[in-house]
Design a protein around this motif. Structure first.
Motif, short mmCIF file in Angstrom:
data_model
loop_
_atom_site.label_atom_id
_atom_site.label_comp_id
_atom_site.label_asym_id
_atom_site.label_seq_id
_atom_site.Cartn_x
_atom_site.Cartn_y
_atom_site.Cartn_z
N ARG A 45 0.43 -1.13 -0.23
CA ARG A 45 0.40 0.58 0.16
C ARG A 45 0.85 1.31 0.52
O ARG A 45 0.42 2.21 -0.17
CB ARG A 45 -1.10 0.08 0.53
N ALA A 56 1.95 1.85 -3.33
CA ALA A 56 1.42 1.91 -4.48
C ALA A 56 0.46 3.71 -4.60
O ALA A 56 0.27 3.44 -5.28
CB ALA A 56 0.19 0.88 -4.21
N VAL A 60 -1.58 5.88 -4.70
CA VAL A 60 -2.30 5.75 -5.69
C VAL A 60 -3.81 5.17 -6.03
O VAL A 60 -4.58 5.23 -7.09
CB VAL A 60 -3.19 7.67 -5.71
N ASP A 61 -1.82 4.10 -7.38
CA ASP A 61 -2.32 3.32 -7.91
C ASP A 61 -3.40 2.25 -7.42
O ASP A 61 -2.47 1.20 -7.66
CB ASP A 61 -1.11 3.07 -8.65
N HIS A 62 -5.13 2.43 -7.08
CA HIS A 62 -5.35 1.24 -6.65
C HIS A 62 -5.52 0.00 -7.51
O HIS A 62 -5.33 -1.13 -6.80
CB HIS A 62 -6.26 1.67 -6.51
N ARG A 63 -5.50 0.30 -8.99
CA ARG A 63 -5.56 -0.72 -9.76
C ARG A 63 -3.92 -1.72 -9.67
O ARG A 63 -4.29 -3.32 -9.58
CB ARG A 63 -5.43 -0.11 -11.10
N GLU A 67 -2.12 -2.17 -7.33
CA GLU A 67 -2.57 -2.64 -6.15
C GLU A 67 -2.90 -3.47 -5.39
O GLU A 67 -2.37 -4.84 -5.26
CB GLU A 67 -2.66 -1.24 -4.96
N SER A 68 -4.67 -3.57 -5.75
CA SER A 68 -5.38 -4.12 -6.19
C SER A 68 -4.78 -5.99 -6.90
O SER A 68 -4.45 -7.18 -6.70
CB SER A 68 -6.85 -4.51 -7.03
N THR A 69 -3.65 -5.62 -8.03
CA THR A 69 -3.10 -6.67 -8.75
C THR A 69 -2.00 -7.17 -7.93
O THR A 69 -2.02 -8.30 -7.92
CB THR A 69 -2.50 -5.88 -10.18
#
Length: 177
Positions: A116, A119, A121-124, A126-128
């Motif tokens: 986190r 990452a 603000v790159d949540h995509r 992060e989730s990948t």
């Protein structure tokens, strides 16, 4: 002249034979082992007697303190999730690892906290990255590993979490994620 087999030695009827107790057998074995170890020690001393040994001063070997600068991160992966996992790995390696919190008071991160933090603000990405890390967890520990925090907190040192992040980065790069 014909062969005559040897006759058995005469036994004295007055001395009964008794079995040794456990303590007596252990004492005999201890004596035998000590004799063998002493013989091996002498043989070792004889075998190494011809090797010259020069005395040395420890100050001649250690001349300055080892620099404590952190290692530079390796070349980043080209894919976003793999690069993120690699940065998280480097974050744990240099900034420290903790359990029980995303970030502790000393600034050390857990696996999820490092992902986190790297990452942003790159949540995509992060989730990948978290999905790939969960795949690595399930491959390594089976489906007994329920969550990243549970897996992170189950270990007593950073060795396994660092290895898992490294494997996840390589897997994400292989998948092109």
């Amino acid at each position: 002249m014909p062969y005559a087999p040897p006759s058995p030695a005469p036994t004295s009827a007055t001395t009964p034979t008794t079995a040794l107790t456990l303590e007596e057998r252990l004492a005999l074995v201890n004596t035998a082992m000590n004799a063998r170890l002493d013989e091996a020690a002498v043989a070792h001393e004889v075998n190494i007697a011809h090797i010259p040994i020069d005395p040395f001063d420890l100050a001649d070997i250690i001349t300055s303190p080892i620099p404590s600068t952190p290692a530079a991160p390796p070349a980043p992966y080209a894919t976003p999730a793999a690069a993120l996992l690699q940065r998280a790995h480097h974050q744990l390696l240099t900034g420290g690892w903790c359990t029980g919190a995303l970030v502790n008071a000393d600034g050390a991160h857990c696996m999820l906290g490092a992902i986190r933090a790297e990452a942003g603000v790159d949540h995509r990405a992060e989730s990948t990255a978290i999905g790939v890390l969960l795949d690595v967890l399930h491959r390594t520990f089976g489906h007994a590993a329920v969550s990243l925090p549970a897996c992170n907190d189950a270990h007593s040192s950073a060795r396994v979490p660092l290895r898992l992040l490294g494997q996840a980065a390589a897997l994400a790069d292989a998948r092109g994620l």
